[in-house]
Write a protein that holds these residues in place. Structure first.
Motif, PDB file in Angstrom:
ATOM      1  N   SER A  53      34.954  25.939  59.642  1.00 56.54           N
ATOM      2  CA  SER A  53      35.457  26.808  58.571  1.00 56.54           C
ATOM      3  C   SER A  53      34.306  27.151  57.623  1.00 56.54           C
ATOM      4  N   THR A  54      33.370  27.921  58.133  1.00 60.15           N
ATOM      5  CA  THR A  54      32.168  28.284  57.388  1.00 60.15           C
ATOM      6  C   THR A  54      32.473  29.266  56.265  1.00 60.15           C
ATOM      7  N   LEU A  55      33.282  30.254  56.578  1.00 56.63           N
ATOM      8  CA  LEU A  55      33.496  31.361  55.645  1.00 56.63           C
ATOM      9  C   LEU A  55      34.175  30.915  54.358  1.00 56.63           C
ATOM     10  N   GLY A  56      35.133  30.000  54.459  1.00 56.67           N
ATOM     11  CA  GLY A  56      35.816  29.537  53.264  1.00 56.67           C
ATOM     12  C   GLY A  56      34.859  28.942  52.253  1.00 56.67           C
ATOM     13  N   SER A  57      33.904  28.165  52.730  1.00 54.23           N
ATOM     14  CA  SER A  57      32.909  27.567  51.846  1.00 54.23           C
ATOM     15  C   SER A  57      31.978  28.633  51.284  1.00 54.23           C
ATOM     16  N   TRP A  58      31.524  29.539  52.145  1.00 57.59           N
ATOM     17  CA  TRP A  58      30.624  30.616  51.724  1.00 57.59           C
ATOM     18  C   TRP A  58      31.260  31.460  50.629  1.00 57.59           C
ATOM     19  N   LEU A  59      32.492  31.902  50.868  1.00 59.17           N
ATOM     20  CA  LEU A  59      33.136  32.802  49.916  1.00 59.17           C
ATOM     21  C   LEU A  59      33.366  32.117  48.575  1.00 59.17           C
ATOM     22  N   GLY A  60      33.698  30.832  48.619  1.00 54.06           N
ATOM     23  CA  GLY A  60      33.882  30.103  47.379  1.00 54.06           C
ATOM     24  C   GLY A  60      32.618  30.077  46.545  1.00 54.06           C
ATOM     25  N   GLU A  61      31.487  29.869  47.197  1.00 55.54           N
ATOM     26  CA  GLU A  61      30.207  29.853  46.487  1.00 55.54           C
ATOM     27  C   GLU A  61      29.789  31.252  46.059  1.00 55.54           C
ATOM     28  N   MET A  62      30.005  32.231  46.938  1.00 52.50           N
ATOM     29  CA  MET A  62      29.504  33.576  46.667  1.00 52.50           C
ATOM     30  C   MET A  62      30.250  34.259  45.529  1.00 52.50           C
ATOM     31  N   GLN A  63      31.550  34.003  45.412  1.00 52.90           N
ATOM     32  CA  GLN A  63      32.259  34.656  44.316  1.00 52.90           C
ATOM     33  C   GLN A  63      31.831  34.088  42.960  1.00 52.90           C
ATOM     34  N   LYS A  64      31.383  32.833  42.954  1.00 48.93           N
ATOM     35  CA  LYS A  64      30.846  32.264  41.717  1.00 48.93           C
ATOM     36  C   LYS A  64      29.473  32.858  41.392  1.00 48.93           C
ATOM     37  N   LEU A  65      28.680  33.089  42.436  1.00 52.02           N
ATOM     38  CA  LEU A  65      27.325  33.590  42.237  1.00 52.02           C
ATOM     39  C   LEU A  65      27.273  35.101  42.029  1.00 52.02           C
ATOM     40  N   PHE A  66      28.107  35.838  42.776  1.00 52.42           N
ATOM     41  CA  PHE A  66      27.953  37.295  42.830  1.00 52.42           C
ATOM     42  C   PHE A  66      29.199  38.063  42.391  1.00 52.42           C
ATOM     43  N   GLY A  67      30.225  37.349  41.950  1.00 47.10           N
ATOM     44  CA  GLY A  67      31.383  38.011  41.384  1.00 47.10           C
ATOM     45  C   GLY A  67      32.502  38.279  42.371  1.00 47.10           C
ATOM     46  N   ASN A  68      33.689  38.518  41.803  1.00 43.54           N
ATOM     47  CA  ASN A  68      34.881  38.829  42.581  1.00 43.54           C
ATOM     48  C   ASN A  68      35.752  39.761  41.734  1.00 43.54           C
ATOM     49  N   PRO A  69      35.304  41.007  41.543  1.00 35.03           N
ATOM     50  CA  PRO A  69      35.998  41.931  40.630  1.00 35.03           C
ATOM     51  C   PRO A  69      37.426  42.251  41.038  1.00 35.03           C
ATOM     52  N   GLU A  70      37.773  42.061  42.292  1.00 32.77           N
ATOM     53  CA  GLU A  70      39.148  42.296  42.735  1.00 32.77           C
ATOM     54  C   GLU A  70      40.068  41.114  42.417  1.00 32.77           C
ATOM     55  N   ASN A  71      39.455  39.997  42.014  1.00 32.02           N
ATOM     56  CA  ASN A  71      40.207  38.773  41.722  1.00 32.02           C
ATOM     57  C   ASN A  71      41.067  38.325  42.904  1.00 32.02           C
ATOM     58  N   LEU A  72      40.488  38.438  44.095  1.00 34.65           N
ATOM     59  CA  LEU A  72      41.183  38.009  45.303  1.00 34.65           C
ATOM     60  C   LEU A  72      41.053  36.499  45.472  1.00 34.65           C
ATOM     61  N   THR A  73      42.066  35.894  46.050  1.00 33.34           N
ATOM     62  CA  THR A  73      41.970  34.487  46.426  1.00 33.34           C
ATOM     63  C   THR A  73      41.057  34.376  47.649  1.00 33.34           C
ATOM     64  N   LEU A  74      40.656  33.158  47.986  1.00 27.73           N
ATOM     65  CA  LEU A  74      39.823  32.966  49.181  1.00 27.73           C
ATOM     66  C   LEU A  74      40.543  33.495  50.419  1.00 27.73           C
ATOM     67  N   TYR A  75      41.832  33.200  50.522  1.00 24.24           N
ATOM     68  CA  TYR A  75      42.593  33.673  51.685  1.00 24.24           C
ATOM     69  C   TYR A  75      42.602  35.201  51.738  1.00 24.24           C
ATOM     70  N   GLU A  76      42.794  35.829  50.576  1.00 19.47           N
ATOM     71  CA  GLU A  76      42.828  37.294  50.535  1.00 19.47           C
ATOM     72  C   GLU A  76      41.471  37.894  50.877  1.00 19.47           C
ATOM     73  N   LEU A  77      40.386  37.246  50.422  1.00 17.12           N
ATOM     74  CA  LEU A  77      39.043  37.720  50.766  1.00 17.12           C
ATOM     75  C   LEU A  77      38.814  37.650  52.271  1.00 17.12           C
ATOM     76  N   ILE A  78      39.188  36.516  52.862  1.00 18.09           N
ATOM     77  CA  ILE A  78      38.994  36.340  54.303  1.00 18.09           C
ATOM     78  C   ILE A  78      39.826  37.351  55.083  1.00 18.09           C
ATOM     79  N   THR A  79      41.084  37.518  54.666  1.00 14.97           N
ATOM     80  CA  THR A  79      41.984  38.439  55.369  1.00 14.97           C
ATOM     81  C   THR A  79      41.497  39.882  55.275  1.00 14.97           C
ATOM     82  N   LYS A  80      41.018  40.270  54.104  1.00 12.97           N
ATOM     83  CA  LYS A  80      40.636  41.662  53.878  1.00 12.97           C
ATOM     84  C   LYS A  80      39.283  42.007  54.489  1.00 12.97           C
TER      85      LYS A  80
END
Length: 225
Positions: A15-42
């Motif tokens: 489960s690489t992506l879940g960890s990556w996305l968690g770190e990346m939204q802290k570092l580079f933002g998440n203006p859509e305010n998506l959850t990790l699941y929503e980011l992965i799905t979209k």
């Protein structure tokens, strides 16, 4: 001659992506305010997220791809351990075929052993091949490995673009409910690992597996114990 199936690693076993996305939204933002699941799905892949299309984000991703120890921190995908062990009873795990670079071989091997996955060869992307060409490289290796490797379990539908329609191997498209159009014949949408194992039972129990290079049929029977 040993024959078997290949397994992808990232988002199929690890489960690489879940960890990556968690770190990346802290570092580079998440203006859509998506959850990790929503980011992965979209977006499915971190490099597809539109607001991370920056040199800094790409540099971060590339550094993590090449960090061998970083590969040891991820959790397995849901059902992956039991699924792979069940699959291995039906058809041997021939190799782990991954677009991870060869430089993270040690960390990948450590992770597989840590979580009890079957011992098999790790075939990683040569360091000189860019990550963006990973699916093309992987498809080429599948074609060369056939018929010793008679297919793969992989979550990335992009792989199918580089496999000819004449490919006789089997592709278990993990975490997908539908098959992309114009795919090779033997592609199966498998939403979860239970689906992978069930489909493998249907295909590989009491079925012949291809002829050898001398056109003499070699018949194998895989039976669950």
């Amino acid at each position: 001659m040993k024959r078997g199936i290949a397994l992808d690693i990232d988002e199929t076993l690890s489960s690489t992506l879940g960890s990556w996305l968690g770190e990346m939204q802290k570092l580079f933002g998440n203006p859509e305010n998506l959850t990790l699941y929503e980011l992965i799905t979209k977006y499915r892949l971190a490099q597809n997220v539109p607001y991370w299309q920056t040199p800094e984000a790409f540099e971060w991703m590339e550094s993590k791809r090449n960090d061998s120890e970083y590969q040891t921190i991820f959790e397995p995908m849901p059902g992956a351990i039991d699924g792979v062990l069940g699959l291995n009873k039906i058809i041997p795990i021939y190799a782990y075929l991954t677009v991870r670079p060869e430089g993270v071989y040690d960390g990948t091997k450590k992770w597989l052993k840590k979580h009890g996955f079957p011992d098999a060869e790790i075939i990683a992307r040569p360091n000189h091949i860019p990550h963006t060409d990973g699916n093309q490289w992987k498809a080429g290796r599948l074609l060369k490995l056939f018929p010793e490797v008679i297919g793969i379990v992989d979550d990335n539908a992009g792989l199918l673009k580089f496999l000819p329609k004449s490919y006789k191997g089997h592709v278990f498209l993990y975490s997908h409910k539908d098959i992309p159009p114009d795919s090779p014949v033997n592609v199966y949408a498998c939403p979860d690992w239970e689906s992978v194992v069930q489909k493998a039972k249907e295909i590989f129990l009491f079925v012949y597996i291809l002829s050898d290079h001398c056109s003499r049929f070699t018949v194998h029977f895989y039976v669950l114990k």
